[in-house]
Design a protein around this motif. Structure first.
Motif, PDB file in Angstrom:
ATOM      1  N   VAL A   1      16.676   4.179  -6.203  1.00  0.00           N
ATOM      2  CA  VAL A   1      15.646   4.968  -5.540  1.00  0.00           C
ATOM      3  C   VAL A   1      16.232   6.287  -5.048  1.00  0.00           C
ATOM      4  CG1 VAL A   1      14.295   5.037  -3.411  1.00  0.00           C
ATOM      5  CG2 VAL A   1      14.153   3.043  -4.902  1.00  0.00           C
TER       6      VAL A   1
ATOM      7  N   GLY B   1      13.104  12.419   1.214  1.00  0.00           N
ATOM      8  CA  GLY B   1      12.009  12.095   2.137  1.00  0.00           C
ATOM      9  C   GLY B   1      11.159  10.950   1.642  1.00  0.00           C
ATOM     10  N   ASN B   2      11.038  10.809   0.310  1.00  0.00           N
ATOM     11  CA  ASN B   2      10.242   9.719  -0.252  1.00  0.00           C
ATOM     12  C   ASN B   2      11.082   8.463  -0.443  1.00  0.00           C
ATOM     13  OD1 ASN B   2       7.953  11.240  -0.337  1.00  0.00           O
ATOM     14  ND2 ASN B   2       8.256  11.897  -2.470  1.00  0.00           N
ATOM     15  N   ALA B   3      12.354   8.661  -0.761  1.00  0.00           N
ATOM     16  CA  ALA B   3      13.215   7.512  -1.008  1.00  0.00           C
ATOM     17  C   ALA B   3      13.526   6.772   0.287  1.00  0.00           C
ATOM     18  CB  ALA B   3      14.513   7.958  -1.668  1.00  0.00           C
ATOM     19  N   PHE B   4      13.697   7.520   1.358  1.00  0.00           N
ATOM     20  CA  PHE B   4      13.977   6.902   2.648  1.00  0.00           C
ATOM     21  C   PHE B   4      12.970   7.411   3.664  1.00  0.00           C
ATOM     22  CE2 PHE B   4      17.901   7.047   0.239  1.00  0.00           C
ATOM     23  CZ  PHE B   4      18.225   5.695   0.227  1.00  0.00           C
ATOM     24  N   PRO B   5      11.743   6.891   3.581  1.00  0.00           N
ATOM     25  CA  PRO B   5      10.671   7.473   4.398  1.00  0.00           C
ATOM     26  C   PRO B   5      10.664   6.984   5.851  1.00  0.00           C
ATOM     27  CG  PRO B   5       9.792   5.743   3.009  1.00  0.00           C
ATOM     28  CD  PRO B   5      11.260   5.816   2.714  1.00  0.00           C
ATOM     29  N   LEU B   6      11.591   6.105   6.225  1.00  0.00           N
ATOM     30  CA  LEU B   6      11.564   5.592   7.595  1.00  0.00           C
ATOM     31  C   LEU B   6      12.917   5.809   8.254  1.00  0.00           C
ATOM     32  CD1 LEU B   6      10.021   4.014   9.804  1.00  0.00           C
ATOM     33  CD2 LEU B   6      10.865   1.912   8.772  1.00  0.00           C
ATOM     34  N   ARG B   7      12.911   6.546   9.352  1.00  0.00           N
ATOM     35  CA  ARG B   7      14.153   6.748  10.114  1.00  0.00           C
ATOM     36  C   ARG B   7      13.882   6.335  11.541  1.00  0.00           C
ATOM     37  NH1 ARG B   7      14.500  11.901   7.046  1.00  0.00           N
ATOM     38  NH2 ARG B   7      14.456  11.119   4.924  1.00  0.00           N
TER      39      ARG B   7
ATOM     40  N   VAL C   1      18.410   3.814   9.167  1.00  0.00           N
ATOM     41  CA  VAL C   1      17.519   3.701   8.018  1.00  0.00           C
ATOM     42  C   VAL C   1      17.559   2.230   7.599  1.00  0.00           C
ATOM     43  CG1 VAL C   1      17.059   4.467   5.675  1.00  0.00           C
ATOM     44  CG2 VAL C   1      18.098   6.031   7.317  1.00  0.00           C
TER      45      VAL C   1
ATOM     46  N   SER D   1      16.946   0.261   5.067  1.00  0.00           N
ATOM     47  CA  SER D   1      17.564  -0.240   3.841  1.00  0.00           C
ATOM     48  C   SER D   1      19.021   0.168   3.722  1.00  0.00           C
ATOM     49  CB  SER D   1      16.783   0.229   2.625  1.00  0.00           C
ATOM     50  OG  SER D   1      16.653   1.617   2.651  1.00  0.00           O
TER      51      SER D   1
ATOM     52  N   ALA E   1       8.604  12.177   6.139  1.00  0.00           N
ATOM     53  CA  ALA E   1       9.197  10.920   6.551  1.00  0.00           C
ATOM     54  C   ALA E   1       8.729  10.535   7.953  1.00  0.00           C
ATOM     55  CB  ALA E   1      10.709  11.033   6.532  1.00  0.00           C
ATOM     56  N   VAL E   2       8.688   9.251   8.203  1.00  0.00           N
ATOM     57  CA  VAL E   2       8.271   8.742   9.507  1.00  0.00           C
ATOM     58  C   VAL E   2       9.490   8.633  10.406  1.00  0.00           C
ATOM     59  CG1 VAL E   2       7.358   6.723  10.711  1.00  0.00           C
ATOM     60  CG2 VAL E   2       6.296   7.497   8.580  1.00  0.00           C
TER      61      VAL E   2
ATOM     62  N   LYS F   1      12.484  -3.356   7.008  1.00  0.00           N
ATOM     63  CA  LYS F   1      12.648  -3.067   5.584  1.00  0.00           C
ATOM     64  C   LYS F   1      11.318  -3.193   4.842  1.00  0.00           C
ATOM     65  CE  LYS F   1      16.224  -4.618   3.151  1.00  0.00           C
ATOM     66  NZ  LYS F   1      17.315  -5.533   2.776  1.00  0.00           N
TER      67      LYS F   1
ATOM     68  N   GLU G   1       9.411  -0.156   5.527  1.00  0.00           N
ATOM     69  CA  GLU G   1      10.005   0.947   4.770  1.00  0.00           C
ATOM     70  C   GLU G   1       9.499   0.926   3.322  1.00  0.00           C
ATOM     71  OE1 GLU G   1      14.182   0.664   3.971  1.00  0.00           O
ATOM     72  OE2 GLU G   1      14.478   2.803   4.303  1.00  0.00           O
TER      73      GLU G   1
ATOM     74  N   LEU H   1       6.004   2.137   3.127  1.00  0.00           N
ATOM     75  CA  LEU H   1       5.948   3.597   3.178  1.00  0.00           C
ATOM     76  C   LEU H   1       6.365   4.198   1.841  1.00  0.00           C
ATOM     77  CD1 LEU H   1       7.470   4.236   6.734  1.00  0.00           C
ATOM     78  CD2 LEU H   1       5.065   4.366   6.058  1.00  0.00           C
ATOM     79  N   ARG H   2       7.356   3.541   1.191  1.00  0.00           N
ATOM     80  CA  ARG H   2       7.789   4.033  -0.126  1.00  0.00           C
ATOM     81  C   ARG H   2       6.659   3.927  -1.141  1.00  0.00           C
ATOM     82  NH1 ARG H   2      13.489   1.014   0.110  1.00  0.00           N
ATOM     83  NH2 ARG H   2      14.776   2.734   0.861  1.00  0.00           N
TER      84      ARG H   2
ATOM     85  N   ARG I   1       4.283   6.552  -0.988  1.00  0.00           N
ATOM     86  CA  ARG I   1       4.803   7.823  -1.491  1.00  0.00           C
ATOM     87  C   ARG I   1       5.145   7.751  -2.969  1.00  0.00           C
ATOM     88  NH1 ARG I   1       5.234   7.222   3.562  1.00  0.00           N
ATOM     89  NH2 ARG I   1       5.466   8.937   5.040  1.00  0.00           N
TER      90      ARG I   1
END
Lengths: 552, 345
Positions: free
Chosen positions: A99, A106-112, A180, A182, B114-115, B140, B143, B146-147, B150
């Protein structure tokens, strides 16, 4: 010969840093379809097979799993299910990498997730609301879908990706961390503990020489000549020990240089551990009589010390009790984290105390009659205790003895705890209580019994006085250790459960009663020590059980 | 032949009388229990799936910000109690009243960026580590949700299976260790017994009796092997009692016995050639350490074969074990000849 050990120690260090240690190499057999992702993991043996063959091999149990493109097939039996559980992790990592390479960050890791710490009420806490974005605040200019807006946290994410998914663990520092999901891996000190163990391994080899040196002198009667020379026993012991200790410390420095950490810091951490191991090994030649004894007593010493040093470190970051062992400090060192003076003292003072105790015992028993005597092991220990005691100050000696035996009692209880865990939980608790009581009762009464054998106990009243002193010494030692652990270690809940100090605050009176039972039964009523001990242990365990029951 | 068994009996009696064998068994039990009970328990601490399977803590989570995100569902599925709060102050008050374990701030989800969530944990290393371990799975999932939004697909997200850490540790560390520890003890026993006789010159006396050198050696080796075999059987029984399933039980037993025999023969050779207990034992322990480390790198090593046999690997069986019998068959006569030369010199 020394050179050989040195070279080997360095070689092992090198191997361990380059060759990642995997548990279960080649354990599972996995079939993959030609198009399936090619993952690498030492635990799996991969075979390429088309779907039909793969399924057939899977059913024949010749394969544990079959990966057909994006689908994974498993059987219902245990091994196949374990294989599935194991490959899930591997594929997870593979997917994260895929991924990452295929999509925008921003799309590959959309949650921080930004991690903040809240202090308990009353403290000066950072205002939670102040850290949140103000209501109605607008985000950076929205971009078109597919091209996500850049974020401030992108840099953090990149750093974590480059870090090859091994993440900094949670630190309760003040700096904020970005997580992150994942990319997070739970903190696992296994690798660092293995690395720290490599410091200790050569020390064991060196101490074998030290022990053998003593044994040789004993056999050749050269010790007799040494003892008649105008030097003190302490000088003899230290003189014999020094070259080996220096060599062990040189090994520590070498290991630190190979693994690229500060040699000074490594020395500070490992010097007490080295002295501790030598202290234990000094006791070995004092006790043994034949070659076979040497081997087995050394083996026992090695396994107990290793367990004592290694096991607590596995709890690094989970429980502060991990600071029991200096290996935890080494784990911290390899993670480039800091530790305070209190933690250092907590880890090293008990080890240094044991070393000092061992030196003291060594100087007291270093005489020909004792070393040459071929007597049963128990007699040997009793004789050693007799020699430790200062016959001019019997009362003070008894007090000091039970105080000094505390570290040994703790280690013995730790060993007993480990072994009793083989039993079913309910039985284990009972057995553990019994063993703990036995160890404590032996520690408190042995001095009195030995004195009695040599005719130093004058009357029944004297027995009671000695029992009181012994109980006092034991309690003071126990409480001192508890105090140290509570003050140095914030959450030592486990300490109480492990060593029954916090859980069972046995008051002085109880200790006194138990020790009196043993002593009076032996001295006054001429019971055999084993039976007297049994009586006291039963009373002690009943008391403990009552106390445990009372708490629940 | 009577003389042969006389020596065997003498050796065995010496061991039982000195009770050293009890120490040896205690050590093995201690090491095995220490590493298994504690390490397994411990590794599952770091193994979120195993932990989640064994314990289900009801973490109480306060949500502020976007209180209707799919994250709530993922958290609830992981058996956590989720409460929505209108303001940060209310949530903070609840946290200080010990009604919450942690607070999550969830911003509105805009698929164009991104969130950035915020998490508020109690300031305790232990507690926050635990919370993070439990939260990892639902986070996860969120996550991945969200992926998907997108346009990023992630495969293999719903594989089942059992957490394998314990299984791997048990069969690749504990079982081989228990099977080979008797061999280790037996080897060091033979060294002690032989070098003691060689150093104190009682060996010559024994030899002057109507006994061939081969017989003395054979008897000493046999006695050590008996002790090893008893221990191997004991460990297998103990594993059985603990409901640990060992496949190919017979072959596992034979392989462990063969390795013990090979090890004993090599130790006997070391002891006779060095004639010095200290140096023999040192060389021996060095050899053991090297073999143990090498067995992790080399594929055919007995350690991995034991693991494969015990887990019922399709491709491993009697033939692999037979190789070790061959090694032993070659070593035995070599040792006897070498020993005769070394001792008569």
């Amino acid at each position: 010969m020394f050179l050989v050990i040195g070279v080997l120690a360095v070689a092992f260090g090198f191997i361990s840093t380059t060759h990642t240690y995997t548990v279960g190499e080649g354990l599972y057999r996995v079939g993959i379809s030609p198009g399936a992702p090619h993952v690498r993991d030492a635990r799996f043996v991969f075979t390429v097979a088309d779907a039909l063959t793969g399924q057939a091999l899977l059913q024949a149990r010749a394969l544990d799993l079959y990966i057909d493109g994006t689908r994974v097939f498993a059987r219902d039996d245990a091994k196949s299910q374990y294989a599935l559980g194991a490959i899930k992790r591997v594929l997870d990592k593979y997917e994260v990498a895929r991924v990452n390479s295929e999509f925008e960050i921003g799309n590959a890791f959309p949650l921080r997730i930004e991690v903040n710490y809240l202090t308990p009420a009353g403290d000066v806490a950072p205002d939670l609301a102040a850290t949140l974005p103000a209501a109605g605040a607008t985000d950076p200019a929205p971009a078109a879908l597919g091209e996500p807006a850049t974020r401030a946290t992108d840099a953090d994410v990149r750093k974590q990706i480059e870090g090859d998914t091994t993440l900094p663990e949670l630190k309760s520092g003040t700096d904020k961390q970005i997580i992150v999901p994942s990319l997070t891996t739970p903190p696992n000190p296994f690798g660092q503990v293995i690395l720290a163990f490599l410091y200790i391994l050569p020390v064991f080899f060196v101490s074998v020489f030290f022990t053998s040196g003593f044994m040789d002198e004993k056999m050749n009667r050269r010790l007799t000549i040494l003892l008649s020379a105008p030097i003190t026993p302490l000088q003899i012991i230290l003189g014999k020990m020094l070259p080996y200790v220096l060599f062990a410390l040189a090994g520590v420095v070498g290991m630190a240089l190979v693994t690229q950490v500060d040699p000074g810091l490594a020395l500070i951490i490992f010097a007490p551990a080295v002295l501790f191991i030598f202290g234990i090994y000094l006791m070995v030649p004092m006790l043994y009589r034949t070659f076979k004894d040497t081997t087995f007593i050394s083996m026992l010493a090695t396994s107990v010390t290793t367990a004592y040093l290694i096991f607590p470190a596995m709890f690094s970051g989970i429980s502060d009790l991990a600071y029991m062992s200096p290996v935890t400090l080494a784990v911290k060192m390899y993670r480039a984290e800091t530790f305070g003076a209190q933690e250092y003292l907590f880890a090293t003072v008990p080890l240094l105390l044991i070393f000092a105790l061992s030196l003291y015992v060594g100087t007291r028993v270093l005489n020909e009659e004792y070393l040459m005597g071929y007597r049963p092991l128990f007699r040997k220990i009793a004789d050693a205790i007799y020699l430790i005691l200062n016959r001019a100050h019997v009362n003070a000696s008894i007090l000091a003895l039970s105080l000094m035996l505390i570290p040994i009692v703790y280690i013995a209880q730790l060993v007993a705890l480990a072994i009793s865990l083989n039993l079913p939980m309910r039985v284990a608790v009972g057995v553990m209580l019994l063993i703990a009581a036995s160890i404590e009762e032996i520690a408190k009464s042995i001095g009195i019994i030995v004195l009695h054998e040599h005719g130093y106990v004058r009357s029944t009243r004297h027995v009671f006085a000695l029992a009181f002193l012994s109980a006092l010494g034991f309690l003071v030692g126990e409480k001192a250790l508890l105090f140290v652990s509570v003050s140095a270690v914030a959450q030592s809940n486990l300490a109480g459960a492990l060593f029954n100090t916090g859980l069972l605050p046995v008051p002085l009176a109880a200790h006194f009663v138990f020790t009196s039972i043993v002593s009076v039964l032996v001295v006054r009523f001429r019971w055999r020590y084993a039976f007297a001990l049994l009586a006291a242990v039963l009373v002690h365990s009943a008391y403990n059980a009552l106390l445990v029951g009372g708490i629940q | 032949m009577n003389a042969f068994f006389a020596i065997v009996k003498k050796e065995l009696r010496a061991i039982t009388r000195e009770r050293t064998i009890l120490i040896a068994i205690t050590i093995q039990l201690f090491i095995a229990s220490f590493s298994s009970a504690l390490l397994i328990g411990l590794l599952s601490f770091y193994d979120p799936e195993a932990l989640a399977a064994n314990t289900r803590p009801n973490l109480r989570i306060g949500i502020i910000g976007n209180t209707n995100s799919p994250l709530n569902l993922y958290l609830r599925n992981a058996r956590m109690r989720v409460t929505a709060f209108d303001s940060a102050a209310e949530a903070e008050a609840a946290f200080h009243n010990r009604a919450l374990d942690l607070i999550l701030y969830v911003p509105d989800d805009d698929p164009r960026s991104a969130v950035e969530m915020k998490m508020f944990l109690p300031r305790s290393e232990m507690l926050s580590s635990f919370i993070m371990i439990f939260l990892r799975e639902p986070l996860k999932r969120y996550e991945n949700f969200l992926r998907r939004e997108r346009g990023v697909t992630v495969n293999y997200t719903d594989l089942g299976g059992s957490p394998a850490t314990t299984f791997e540790f048990l069969y690749s560390v504990i079982v081989p260790m228990l099977m080979f520890f008797p061999a280790f003890v037996a080897g060091s026993m033979v060294i002690d017994s032989l070098s003691e006789e060689l150093e104190t010159h009682t060996f010559e006396t024994l030899w002057s009796a109507p006994l061939s050198l081969t017989m003395i050696f054979g008897a000493k080796i046999f006695a050590a092997l008996v002790v090893a075999v008893i221990q191997i059987a004991l460990w297998l029984a103990l594993l059985r009692l603990n409901r640990i399933d060992i496949q190919n039980l017979g072959w596992v037993f034979v392989l462990a016995t063969l390795t013990a025999a090979i090890n004993i023969v090599l130790s006997a050779f070391t002891a006779t050639s060095l004639r010095d207990r200290e140096r023999s034992q040192f060389l021996y322990s060095l050899f053991i350490v090297i073999m143990a480390s090498a067995s992790y790198v080399v594929d055919f090593a007995p350690m991995q074969l034991i693991t494969r046999l015990a887990t019922g690997d399709y491709y491993s069986g009697g033939w692999d074990v037979a190789k070790y019998a061959l090694v032993l068959a070659v070593l035995m006569p070599v040792l006897f000849r070498a020993a005769r030369r070394l001792i008569t010199v």
